[in-house]
Design a protein around this motif. Structure first.
Motif, PDB file in Angstrom:
ATOM      1  N   ALA A  29      24.423  49.855 -32.270  1.00  0.00           N
ATOM      2  CA  ALA A  29      24.110  50.914 -33.235  1.00  0.00           C
ATOM      3  C   ALA A  29      24.699  50.579 -34.601  1.00  0.00           C
ATOM      4  O   ALA A  29      24.052  50.767 -35.633  1.00  0.00           O
ATOM      5  CB  ALA A  29      24.651  52.252 -32.739  1.00  0.00           C
ATOM      6  N   PHE A  30      25.915  50.060 -34.586  1.00  0.00           N
ATOM      7  CA  PHE A  30      26.583  49.716 -35.839  1.00  0.00           C
ATOM      8  C   PHE A  30      25.819  48.611 -36.562  1.00  0.00           C
ATOM      9  O   PHE A  30      25.606  48.667 -37.769  1.00  0.00           O
ATOM     10  CB  PHE A  30      28.030  49.291 -35.545  1.00  0.00           C
ATOM     11  CG  PHE A  30      28.873  49.070 -36.757  1.00  0.00           C
ATOM     12  CD1 PHE A  30      29.053  50.094 -37.679  1.00  0.00           C
ATOM     13  CD2 PHE A  30      29.498  47.852 -36.972  1.00  0.00           C
ATOM     14  CE1 PHE A  30      29.843  49.896 -38.809  1.00  0.00           C
ATOM     15  CE2 PHE A  30      30.284  47.648 -38.100  1.00  0.00           C
ATOM     16  CZ  PHE A  30      30.460  48.666 -39.022  1.00  0.00           C
ATOM     17  N   GLU A  31      25.393  47.619 -35.794  1.00  0.00           N
ATOM     18  CA  GLU A  31      24.631  46.515 -36.388  1.00  0.00           C
ATOM     19  C   GLU A  31      23.341  47.014 -37.000  1.00  0.00           C
ATOM     20  O   GLU A  31      22.936  46.612 -38.080  1.00  0.00           O
ATOM     21  CB  GLU A  31      24.334  45.429 -35.339  1.00  0.00           C
ATOM     22  CG  GLU A  31      25.558  44.653 -34.874  1.00  0.00           C
ATOM     23  CD  GLU A  31      26.343  44.023 -36.028  1.00  0.00           C
ATOM     24  OE1 GLU A  31      25.722  43.605 -37.020  1.00  0.00           O
ATOM     25  OE2 GLU A  31      27.591  43.971 -35.947  1.00  0.00           O
ATOM     26  N   LYS A  32      22.701  47.947 -36.281  1.00  0.00           N
ATOM     27  CA  LYS A  32      21.433  48.471 -36.793  1.00  0.00           C
ATOM     28  C   LYS A  32      21.665  49.228 -38.096  1.00  0.00           C
ATOM     29  O   LYS A  32      20.896  49.096 -39.059  1.00  0.00           O
ATOM     30  CB  LYS A  32      20.778  49.389 -35.758  1.00  0.00           C
ATOM     31  CG  LYS A  32      19.459  49.945 -36.259  1.00  0.00           C
ATOM     32  CD  LYS A  32      18.575  50.494 -35.166  1.00  0.00           C
ATOM     33  CE  LYS A  32      17.309  51.090 -35.779  1.00  0.00           C
ATOM     34  NZ  LYS A  32      16.815  52.224 -35.005  1.00  0.00           N
ATOM     35  N   ALA A  33      22.723  50.007 -38.140  1.00  0.00           N
ATOM     36  CA  ALA A  33      23.037  50.765 -39.355  1.00  0.00           C
ATOM     37  C   ALA A  33      23.263  49.806 -40.519  1.00  0.00           C
ATOM     38  O   ALA A  33      22.735  50.010 -41.618  1.00  0.00           O
ATOM     39  CB  ALA A  33      24.267  51.632 -39.123  1.00  0.00           C
ATOM     40  N   LYS A  34      24.023  48.756 -40.270  1.00  0.00           N
ATOM     41  CA  LYS A  34      24.309  47.795 -41.340  1.00  0.00           C
ATOM     42  C   LYS A  34      23.023  47.132 -41.832  1.00  0.00           C
ATOM     43  O   LYS A  34      22.814  46.952 -43.024  1.00  0.00           O
ATOM     44  CB  LYS A  34      25.303  46.738 -40.850  1.00  0.00           C
ATOM     45  CG  LYS A  34      26.728  47.268 -40.822  1.00  0.00           C
ATOM     46  CD  LYS A  34      27.761  46.165 -40.844  1.00  0.00           C
ATOM     47  CE  LYS A  34      27.807  45.419 -39.533  1.00  0.00           C
ATOM     48  NZ  LYS A  34      29.005  44.559 -39.419  1.00  0.00           N
ATOM     49  N   LYS A  35      22.152  46.820 -40.866  1.00  0.00           N
ATOM     50  CA  LYS A  35      20.894  46.158 -41.215  1.00  0.00           C
ATOM     51  C   LYS A  35      20.063  47.070 -42.117  1.00  0.00           C
ATOM     52  O   LYS A  35      19.571  46.653 -43.168  1.00  0.00           O
ATOM     53  CB  LYS A  35      20.138  45.826 -39.926  1.00  0.00           C
ATOM     54  CG  LYS A  35      18.821  45.123 -40.126  1.00  0.00           C
ATOM     55  CD  LYS A  35      18.328  44.490 -38.820  1.00  0.00           C
ATOM     56  CE  LYS A  35      16.873  44.053 -38.904  1.00  0.00           C
ATOM     57  NZ  LYS A  35      15.925  45.170 -38.770  1.00  0.00           N
ATOM     58  N   LEU A  36      19.921  48.338 -41.696  1.00  0.00           N
ATOM     59  CA  LEU A  36      19.129  49.284 -42.481  1.00  0.00           C
ATOM     60  C   LEU A  36      19.689  49.425 -43.898  1.00  0.00           C
ATOM     61  O   LEU A  36      18.941  49.481 -44.875  1.00  0.00           O
ATOM     62  CB  LEU A  36      19.115  50.657 -41.798  1.00  0.00           C
ATOM     63  CG  LEU A  36      18.227  50.795 -40.558  1.00  0.00           C
ATOM     64  CD1 LEU A  36      18.476  52.134 -39.876  1.00  0.00           C
ATOM     65  CD2 LEU A  36      16.755  50.647 -40.944  1.00  0.00           C
ATOM     66  N   LEU A  37      20.988  49.446 -44.005  1.00  0.00           N
ATOM     67  CA  LEU A  37      21.602  49.644 -45.322  1.00  0.00           C
ATOM     68  C   LEU A  37      21.472  48.397 -46.195  1.00  0.00           C
ATOM     69  O   LEU A  37      21.231  48.482 -47.396  1.00  0.00           O
ATOM     70  CB  LEU A  37      23.072  50.046 -45.168  1.00  0.00           C
ATOM     71  CG  LEU A  37      23.278  51.454 -44.590  1.00  0.00           C
ATOM     72  CD1 LEU A  37      24.738  51.711 -44.298  1.00  0.00           C
ATOM     73  CD2 LEU A  37      22.716  52.515 -45.530  1.00  0.00           C
ATOM     74  N   ARG A  38      21.614  47.230 -45.575  1.00  0.00           N
ATOM     75  CA  ARG A  38      21.448  45.990 -46.347  1.00  0.00           C
ATOM     76  C   ARG A  38      20.035  45.909 -46.891  1.00  0.00           C
ATOM     77  O   ARG A  38      19.822  45.547 -48.040  1.00  0.00           O
ATOM     78  CB  ARG A  38      21.734  44.775 -45.466  1.00  0.00           C
ATOM     79  CG  ARG A  38      23.216  44.473 -45.347  1.00  0.00           C
ATOM     80  CD  ARG A  38      23.472  43.043 -44.895  1.00  0.00           C
ATOM     81  NE  ARG A  38      24.821  42.934 -44.383  1.00  0.00           N
ATOM     82  CZ  ARG A  38      25.130  42.973 -43.091  1.00  0.00           C
ATOM     83  NH1 ARG A  38      24.173  43.060 -42.165  1.00  0.00           N
ATOM     84  NH2 ARG A  38      26.384  42.899 -42.715  1.00  0.00           N
ATOM     85  N   ARG A  41      30.543  54.355 -41.746  1.00  0.00           N
ATOM     86  CA  ARG A  41      31.395  53.181 -41.664  1.00  0.00           C
ATOM     87  C   ARG A  41      30.629  51.915 -42.064  1.00  0.00           C
ATOM     88  O   ARG A  41      31.158  51.033 -42.747  1.00  0.00           O
ATOM     89  CB  ARG A  41      31.926  53.066 -40.240  1.00  0.00           C
ATOM     90  CG  ARG A  41      32.477  51.725 -39.841  1.00  0.00           C
ATOM     91  CD  ARG A  41      33.694  51.308 -40.636  1.00  0.00           C
ATOM     92  NE  ARG A  41      34.860  52.118 -40.369  1.00  0.00           N
ATOM     93  CZ  ARG A  41      35.768  51.861 -39.425  1.00  0.00           C
ATOM     94  NH1 ARG A  41      35.643  50.812 -38.669  1.00  0.00           N
ATOM     95  NH2 ARG A  41      36.786  52.641 -39.263  1.00  0.00           N
ATOM     96  N   ALA A  42      29.358  51.877 -41.652  1.00  0.00           N
ATOM     97  CA  ALA A  42      28.536  50.705 -41.965  1.00  0.00           C
ATOM     98  C   ALA A  42      28.412  50.526 -43.472  1.00  0.00           C
ATOM     99  O   ALA A  42      28.503  49.416 -43.988  1.00  0.00           O
ATOM    100  CB  ALA A  42      27.155  50.844 -41.323  1.00  0.00           C
ATOM    101  N   ALA A  43      28.230  51.638 -44.195  1.00  0.00           N
ATOM    102  CA  ALA A  43      28.107  51.554 -45.656  1.00  0.00           C
ATOM    103  C   ALA A  43      29.393  51.000 -46.263  1.00  0.00           C
ATOM    104  O   ALA A  43      29.358  50.147 -47.153  1.00  0.00           O
ATOM    105  CB  ALA A  43      27.787  52.929 -46.236  1.00  0.00           C
TER     106      ALA A  43
END
Ligand code: ADP
Ligand code: MG
Ligand code: ZN
Length: 665
Positions: free
Chosen positions: A605-614, A527-529
């Motif tokens: 967790a969602f924020e972390k996923a978004k951060k890693l992907l950015r 979802r983050a992607a």
């Protein structure tokens, strides 16, 4: 049930052209059988006609009956006298008979309604005829004239009865889905159908489950040689309850015990007892045990016992409940009614032991509990081997690897996988099964078959690709996750539009908080992607969100992994062996606070996923593009790209891998 009955009726009904010869056949059988019975009962000597209802009485008893007027006809032969007494009239209609018990009753009444014929050995009494004449209303028949009469009188009820039964049996078998199996099925127990002289299954066919087998060995031994135990005065359990998740081999184990002990195996499924008409369940239990006693030593196995053994105080009694209760009571009283020395071992299986009535678990009943666990790594390897026994394998096959990627799978799944692989090989006209066939089979069992006819639009493919690469990238970017095995955007029949397959490096039984936290991030990274790249979100992440929420909730309420609640246990699992949720056991306010906490964890967790992907946007774009083109890429290909683009080497040396959730959809 109704629909079923309808269907059965249509199959065997009167409109069917095959129906007429069948009816004639029934009548023929009835006649032949009646003749047979007649000839068996007809034990020579003129007039020595014996019938079901014939009773021997003395001359004086006979005279008493004559005196009190119960005799209406007397036949006098050379050496015998036959006296006829009217039966008790009854007016039940066979059409009203629905259950076996009612049938039993009907038969009893029918028998009672038949005239009783008394046989009296003639004594010298010159006044006999006079005495009878004096009574007035007695019909007196001489011997010779009445042989034919007697024949007809004795024969007719049989013929009528057999015809009626024939009709009834056909009616009943239509209703029961053929269970009665023709005229001769009536009155016999259905348990016969469930009796296997030899199951042909032994412990060799059950892989893993060594502890269960060890406990059961004792029972085998006892059935083999009961004297050894009774001599010493050892008391064995009467009943053993196999408990464990579905598909772990409980039924198989019970059969294996019978096979090992070489004793007959009676089996019924809990639902067999309750789906029938009222009262039938209890009578089936009675029949089952009656037959078992005759066949002892033997095993009586009741599969899925929770269908009848559900705790009696869980719900208010509806009709079905009281039927179930009757069945359960009958079972309990049967179990109390015999000594284990009789050689009957009762076994039962369930995957819901917690809902069983306590009465079932008391001493003298199912007092031995045998746990059948999900197989561990070694167990899975062995199960694969057992099922591959008759399958031709090529050199590439490595069961260890398959077992490693199927953590959480049970025997039934593994058996299924071997079969799928064999089918794939056969379809491809290959003579042997390869490792690739097995790997594909694992995926088929886990996520369904490839759905080639499902064509995604260009836009959809792009979104799915980013979603899956999002999962894979976040997996690779964290330390405590399982390696990526494969990424694909080929849709599957079980609903997945694409998925990432992860395989652990070794079997694990415990997960650290760190691992679970990272797993949460992986769940939400699809979802983050979507969020990062398209700034829109789709329905594709529904399953991810569900899993993530479940995990977060368990971390808070069961694993004591949240700061806020610490070690407080806030929920209990509803079932030990089924994944059907948990019950909260805290106040409403606390429950609300738990929801808050879960929400917070998911958000983090969602924020972390978004951060890693950015931070790794370049890798995300490039790999997603590559995947759109290739549709499926291996873990190796992925890691190569990943390292090329990000410069991060895969350093998985001291990685701790986690156990479940191999698939991120
Ligand atoms: P359960 O009764 O626990 O639900 P079953 O005994 O019906 O499971 O298992 C279904 C099938 O799965 C079996 O017939 C067998 O083919 C396979 N199976 C399950 N467990 C095992 C095992 N431990 N070893 C070998 N085969 C197994
Ligand atoms: Mg079973
Ligand atoms: Zn996903």
């Amino acid at each position: 049930m109704d629909g079923n009955r309808q269907k059965q009726k249509n199959n065997g009904g009167k409109g069917n052209p095959g129906g007429i010869p069948q009816a004639l056949f029934g009548i023929l059988i009835a006649i032949v059988t009646s003749l047979f019975i007649y000839s068996v009962l007809f034990t020579g000597g003129a007039g020595r006609l014996m019938s079901n209802n014939q009773l021997e009485i003395s001359y004086s008893e006979f005279m008493e009956k004559v005196e009190d007027g119960s005799i209406y006809r007397v036949r006098i032969a050379a050496e015998d006298i036959y006296a006829y007494e009217k039966g008790v009239p009854f007016d039940a209609n066979l059409q009203d008979v629905d259950t076996e018990e009612e049938l039993d009753n009907f038969m009893k009444n029918y028998t009672a309604s038949q005239d009783k014929i008394y046989h009296i050995v003639k004594v010298q009494d010159d006044n006999l005829v006079d005495k009878l004449l004096a009574k007035g209303d007695i019909e007196i028949i001489g011997a010779k004239a009445s042989v034919v009469m007697d024949l007809i009188i004795s024969f007719a009820p049989f013929l009528i009865l057999w015809l009626l039964i024939g009709m009834f049996a056909r009616r009943m078998s239509a209703g029961m889905g053929g269970a009665m199996g023709g005229i001769f099925g009536v009155g016999q127990s259905k348990a016969k159908r469930y009796m296997q002289k030899e199951t042909g299954v032994t412990f060799k066919d059950v892989a893993g489950e060594d502890e269960a087998k060890e406990s059961l060995q004792e029972i085998v031994d006892f059935l083999h040689n009961p004297k050894k135990y009774t001599y010493v005065g050892a008391k064995l359990p009467k009943g053993a309850l196999l408990v464990g998740p579905p598909g772990t081999g409980k039924t198989l184990l019970a059969k294996a015990v019978a096979g090992e002990a070489k004793v007959p195996f009676f089996s019924m499924t809990g639902s067999d007892f309750v789906e029938m008409f009222a009262g039938v369940g209890a009578s089936r239990v009675r029949d089952l045990f009656k037959q078992a006693k005759q066949a002892a030593p033997c095993i009586v196995f009741i599969d899925e016992i929770d269908a009848i053994g559900r705790s009696r105080d869980t719900r208010a009694g509806s009709g079905a409940d009281s039927e179930r209760e009757q069945t359960l009571n009958q079972l309990l009283s049967e179990m109390d009614g015999f000594e284990i020395n009789n050689g009957i071992m009762v076994m039962a299986a369930t995957n819901r032991p917690e809902i069983l009535d306590q009465a079932l678990l008391r001493p003298g009943r199912f007092d031995r509990r045998i746990v059948v666990e999900k197989p561990d790594l070694k167990g899975r390897v062995n199960i694969l081997k057992v099922h591959a026994k008759d399958v031709k394998l090529d050199d590439t096959v490595d069961f260890e690897e398959i077992a490693l990627s199927t953590s959480g799978a049970v025997g039934a799944d593994l058996a299924n996988m071997i079969n799928e692989a064999a089918i794939t090989a056969a379809k491809a006209k290959r003579e042997k099964v390869s490792q690739q066939d097995l790997k594909d089979a694992v995926e088929v069992v886990l996520v369904g078959k490839e759905k080639k006819d499902r064509i995604l639009s260009k836009e959809e493919r792009k979104i799915v690709s980013y979603h899956e690469v999002g999962h894979a990238l976040v997996t690779a970017l964290q330390k405590h996750t399982e390696p990526v095995q494969k990424i694909t955007i080929v849709p599957r029949t079980m609903g997945a539009l694409g998925y990432v397959l992860q395989t652990p490096e070794e079997e694990k039984y415990l997960n650290t908080k760190k691992e679970l936290e990272e797993r949460l991030v992986v769940y939400l990274s699809g979802r983050a992607a979507e969020d990062v790249v398209f700034d829109t979100i789709t329905t594709g992440a529904a399953n991810d969100i569900e899993e993530a929420t479940k995990l977060a909730r368990a971390m808070v309420t069961q694993y004591g992994m949240s700061e806020k609640f610490g070690l407080m246990g806030l929920a209990t699992t509803r079932s030990m062996y089924l994944e059907n949720g948990v019950d909260m056991n805290c106040g409403d306010e606390t429950a609300t606070a738990v929801d808050e906490e879960v929400k917070e964890m998911l958000k983090k967790a969602f924020e972390k996923a978004k951060k890693l992907l950015r931070e790794n946007r370049e890798a995300l774009d490039k790999i997603a593009e590559y995947l759109i083109e290739k549709e499926t890429i291996t873990g190796k290909e992925f890691m190569k790209l990943f390292t090329e683009i990000t410069g991060i080497e895969e350093e998985k040396t001291e990685r701790i891998v986690s156990k479940e959730e191999d698939v991120n959809v």
